[in-house]
Design a protein around this motif. Structure first.
Motif: not given
Length: 193
Positions: A91-98, A117-129, A154-159
């Motif tokens: 039970q945790m935030d997936a952005a804290r997996l690192g 993911l669509l309801s999250m900021s780019s920063l949150q998405v980047a942390r999750i990935l 976002p394309r910028a996160v993928l790149e």
């Protein structure tokens, strides 16, 4: 409490975290797990919710004890622990997996994500990935569904992280209709995580 009612109650309590009014359909579960088999174990599931994708992962041969389920909602986490007692439920935030070593150095063969993911900021998405890919072994992939027309990353996160996204397919047998993307490392990318 049945799955529909449980999901709706959680949506009322935290609509941005749940981001849908109904649980994912069996058709979506089949689509998101299409490329996954027992050979991909262990598997990490993010935003496991009511366990629709989890049940499908078990059905395609992934042993329960080879599943790590990440769920931030306490009600959903409780339900998952009850239904999948051999799985590890965090039970945790997936952005804290690192920084965590969930698989004792072996790495997961796949990550299945039900996160909105669509309801999250780019920063949150980047942390999750970043955290999810730190848990994947070489050749592993991240499977994400979306209600949007394109990849929710976002394309910028993928790149930035040397990733590519490929459409797996779409299903209209879901409320709302959904698409699944397979996100993987580019073969020539410098591995950042």
């Amino acid at each position: 409490m049945n799955e529909q009612l449980s999901f709706l109650c959680n949506w009322v309590i935290a609509p941005r975290r749940v981001a849908a009014i109904a649980p994912s359909s069996r058709a979506l579960a089949a689509l998101i797990t299409r490329g996954i088999s027992a050979a991909d174990a262990p598997v990490l599931e993010l935003g496991a919710g009511t366990g629709v994708f989890t049940r499908r992962l078990v059905a395609v041969g992934v042993p329960q004890d080879q599943l790590v389920l990440v769920e931030s909602g306490p009600g959903f986490a409780r339900r998952l622990r009850h239904e999948f007692p051999s799985s590890r439920v965090l039970q945790m935030d997936a952005a804290r997996l690192g920084g965590l070593d969930l698989f004792a150095g072996t790495g997961a063969g796949a990550v299945v994500s039900g996160l909105p993911l669509l309801s999250m900021s780019s920063l949150q998405v980047a942390r999750i990935l970043k955290g999810a890919f730190s848990q994947l072994r070489d050749g592993g992939a991240f499977y994400q569904f979306t209600y949007g027309p394109g990849c929710p990353v976002p394309r910028a996160v993928l790149e930035r992280y040397g990733l590519r996204a490929r459409l797996v397919g779409r299903t209209f047998a879901n409320l709302p209709p959904a698409a699944v993307f397979r996100i993987s490392r580019k073969a020539v990318a410098t591995r950042l995580f």
